[in-house]
Design an enzyme around this catalytic site. Structure first.
Site, PDB file in Angstrom:
ATOM      1  N   ARG A  36      -7.050  -0.574 -10.928  1.00  0.00           N
ATOM      2  CA  ARG A  36      -8.244   0.092 -10.397  1.00  0.00           C
ATOM      3  C   ARG A  36      -9.018   0.837 -11.487  1.00  0.00           C
ATOM      4  O   ARG A  36     -10.245   0.920 -11.434  1.00  0.00           O
ATOM      5  CB  ARG A  36      -7.864   1.045  -9.265  1.00  0.00           C
ATOM      6  CG  ARG A  36      -7.586   0.294  -7.983  1.00  0.00           C
ATOM      7  CD  ARG A  36      -7.374   1.204  -6.806  1.00  0.00           C
ATOM      8  NE  ARG A  36      -7.621   0.462  -5.579  1.00  0.00           N
ATOM      9  CZ  ARG A  36      -7.181   0.813  -4.378  1.00  0.00           C
ATOM     10  NH1 ARG A  36      -6.467   1.913  -4.236  1.00  0.00           N
ATOM     11  NH2 ARG A  36      -7.461   0.084  -3.325  1.00  0.00           N
ATOM     12  N   LYS A 197       1.131 -10.273  11.996  1.00  0.00           N
ATOM     13  CA  LYS A 197       0.802 -10.152  13.415  1.00  0.00           C
ATOM     14  C   LYS A 197      -0.624 -10.527  13.779  1.00  0.00           C
ATOM     15  O   LYS A 197      -1.547 -10.262  13.030  1.00  0.00           O
ATOM     16  CB  LYS A 197       1.022  -8.700  13.846  1.00  0.00           C
ATOM     17  CG  LYS A 197       2.466  -8.288  13.824  1.00  0.00           C
ATOM     18  CD  LYS A 197       2.591  -6.851  14.240  1.00  0.00           C
ATOM     19  CE  LYS A 197       4.044  -6.483  14.450  1.00  0.00           C
ATOM     20  NZ  LYS A 197       4.177  -5.069  14.815  1.00  0.00           N
ATOM     21  N   GLY A 354      -4.194  -6.274   0.649  1.00  0.00           N
ATOM     22  CA  GLY A 354      -3.041  -5.870  -0.169  1.00  0.00           C
ATOM     23  C   GLY A 354      -2.022  -6.968  -0.424  1.00  0.00           C
ATOM     24  O   GLY A 354      -1.788  -7.360  -1.568  1.00  0.00           O
ATOM     25  N   GLY A 377      -8.497  -2.306   3.188  1.00  0.00           N
ATOM     26  CA  GLY A 377      -9.159  -2.080   4.480  1.00  0.00           C
ATOM     27  C   GLY A 377     -10.622  -2.472   4.487  1.00  0.00           C
ATOM     28  O   GLY A 377     -11.110  -3.072   5.446  1.00  0.00           O
TER      29      GLY A 377
HETATM   30  P1  AMP Z   1       0.136  -8.742   6.715  1.00  0.00           P
HETATM   31  O1  AMP Z   1       0.414  -7.361   6.210  1.00  0.00           O
HETATM   32  O2  AMP Z   1      -0.257  -8.797   8.155  1.00  0.00           O
HETATM   33  O3  AMP Z   1      -0.797  -9.529   5.816  1.00  0.00           O
HETATM   34  O4  AMP Z   1       1.529  -9.495   6.712  1.00  0.00           O
HETATM   35  C1  AMP Z   1       2.232  -9.782   5.535  1.00  0.00           C
HETATM   36  C2  AMP Z   1       3.688  -9.855   5.871  1.00  0.00           C
HETATM   37  O5  AMP Z   1       3.921 -10.875   6.811  1.00  0.00           O
HETATM   38  C3  AMP Z   1       4.540 -10.159   4.677  1.00  0.00           C
HETATM   39  O6  AMP Z   1       5.430  -9.096   4.475  1.00  0.00           O
HETATM   40  C4  AMP Z   1       5.280 -11.434   5.074  1.00  0.00           C
HETATM   41  O7  AMP Z   1       6.624 -11.438   4.664  1.00  0.00           O
HETATM   42  C5  AMP Z   1       5.211 -11.402   6.572  1.00  0.00           C
HETATM   43  N1  AMP Z   1       5.377 -12.730   7.146  1.00  0.00           N
HETATM   44  C6  AMP Z   1       4.638 -13.805   6.914  1.00  0.00           C
HETATM   45  N2  AMP Z   1       5.122 -14.870   7.598  1.00  0.00           N
HETATM   46  C7  AMP Z   1       6.200 -14.447   8.276  1.00  0.00           C
HETATM   47  C8  AMP Z   1       7.124 -15.077   9.170  1.00  0.00           C
HETATM   48  N3  AMP Z   1       7.004 -16.369   9.493  1.00  0.00           N
HETATM   49  N4  AMP Z   1       8.108 -14.344   9.693  1.00  0.00           N
HETATM   50  C9  AMP Z   1       8.210 -13.029   9.367  1.00  0.00           C
HETATM   51  N5  AMP Z   1       7.389 -12.387   8.534  1.00  0.00           N
HETATM   52  C10 AMP Z   1       6.387 -13.082   7.991  1.00  0.00           C
END
Ligand code: AMP
Length: 396
Positions: A36, A197, A354, A377
């Site tokens: 940064r 999610k 991130g 964000g």
């Molecule tokens: P996000 O912060 O929503 O971008 O999610 C990233 C996180 O999702 C990372 O820590 C990944 O390890 C997790 N992730 C991605 N695919 C899977 C999966 N199939 N099962 C569990 N965790 C996952």
């Protein structure tokens, strides 16, 4: 989007109040990741070159409107001056007599860093009086903190209404890259959305299906979409209460002629750990006692074909549990394909968020992307189609 850049301003002899994001990771009083700080160096250099006096405003951590000594910006001074190659002075308050004195004493060719703006409650409340106290310190406002632009704060939004305002180099680069990816993109456009999610990325998916031609859904959130199609996902991460929402997104995509790309094959394991025993199966063949941790090679081939037919790619979120090998394979392969097409001039690729930046760095692909946003964000809110107050205030 119409905003002024540093080139549109007469900076000579002027105090340029420059909002930066130097909320960097620290350990034992030392900066552990300089990204940064390195990214704002061109703005500081160009202000100095034009004879302006850069006075940096920034937040650090979340002091919530109180003076918290452990969240002082002062320990960053050596890292800043080392990177900028000029002396950096420090003022122990960002407004008031202390700040005024420091600004008045600032010689040409040097930089002044003001103390954490969030030590004052007026910053996060966007209190007009606080913004006016900041504005009173200088003559020009330069915003180089895209990553803080989704917040309407005194030092990002309020001050922009009080002084002639422009975008710094980093802000300008972010805005141009984002405009090229979603504002007026070269089509076809493909978006990759992955991660844990659906619930955290609902607005994102809703906006993208209206704007892009192909939407690749990966990671844990793809499981929710598979479940919505009536496919068993065993013990996978899956928001079963979101399957209705997933169906709505699929329907919206159909109406907007946006092709949704879901996993055709999956890599499953019984444990969430690096090196866990695993097998590759068809997407509808996940055993009851297993979890889906990555997309399989057929899916990667499909994604690569979509990338080959596209002119613009926008990416947020990994395709699998990329932190634990071998479940980083699909993310790595897709990232490598995007990097190759970008290198060859066939694709404009923009990524942010991130986990996405660390996933692309792990895949050694980030350096070849057209633009990798350092904002978390703010990048997401922009992808969601929201107006960023810090950017809107620059558009005059
Ligand atoms: P996000 O912060 O929503 O971008 O999610 C990233 C996180 O999702 C990372 O820590 C990944 O390890 C997790 N992730 C991605 N695919 C899977 C999966 N199939 N099962 C569990 N965790 C996952």
């Amino acid at each position: 989007m119409a905003w002024k850049s540093l080139d549109d301003m007469d900076l000579a002899g002027k105090v340029v109040l420059t909002r930066v994001d130097i909320n960097v990771p620290m350990e034992d009083g030392r900066v552990t990741d300089m990204t940064r700080i390195e990214r704002i160096a061109p703005t500081v250099a160009d202000i100095l070159k034009a004879g302006g006096k850069p006075v940096l405003m920034a937040h650090f951590d979340r002091p919530k409107g109180k003076v918290v000594p452990s969240m002082s910006l002062e320990p960053l001074v050596p890292a800043l001056s080392g990177t900028f190659g000029v002396p950096v002075r420090f003022a122990a308050d960002c407004i008031g007599a202390e700040a005024k004195k420091a600004v008045a004493a600032l010689p040409e060719g040097e930089v002044l860093l003001l103390e954490n703006t969030r030590f004052h409650p007026g910053e996060e409340k966007n209190d007009p009086e606080f913004a006016a106290s900041l504005a009173a310190l200088g003559e020009i406002f330069c915003n180089d903190a895209f990553s803080a632009a989704h917040r309407a704060h005194g030092s990002t939004e309020g001050i922009a209404r009080l002084l002639p305002a422009c975008a710094g180099r980093l802000m300008a680069a972010e805005l141009s890259a984002l405009e090229a990816a979603l504002g007026a993109p070269k089509r076809p456009v493909v978006a990759v959305v992955g991660g844990a999610k659906v619930s955290t990325k609902l607005d994102l998916l809703g906006n993208l299906v209206r704007k892009v031609d192909h939407l690749v859904i990966g990671g844990g959130m793809a499981n929710t979409f598979l479940a919505a199609k009536g496919i068993g996902v065993g013990k996978s991460l899956c928001e079963h209460d979101m399957t209705g929402t997933a169906k709505e997104i699929l329907a919206k995509a159909g109406e907007a002629s946006c092709e949704i790309v879901l996993p055709e094959d999956i890599v499953v394991a019984r444990e969430f750990r690096a090196g866990a025993e695993n097998e590759t199966l068809a997407a509808d063949a996940c055993p009851e006692d297993a979890m889906i941790l990555d997309a399989g090679p057929e899916t990667v081939k499909r994604i690569a074909a979509v990338f080959e037919g596209a002119k613009t790619l926008i990416w947020n979120g990994p395709l699998g549990a990329f932190e634990i090998s071998p479940f980083d394979a699909a993310t790595n392969a897709a990232a490598a394909k995007a990097a190759e097409l970008t290198r060859n001039g066939a694709l404009i690729s923009v990524a942010g968020g991130g986990d996405t930046v660390s996933a692309l760095n792990r895949a050694d692909a980030a350096k070849d992307f057209t633009y990798v946003s350092s904002a978390g964000g703010a990048f997401l809110e922009w992808m969601e189609g929201k107006t960023l107050p810090g950017v809107a205030a620059l558009e005059q």
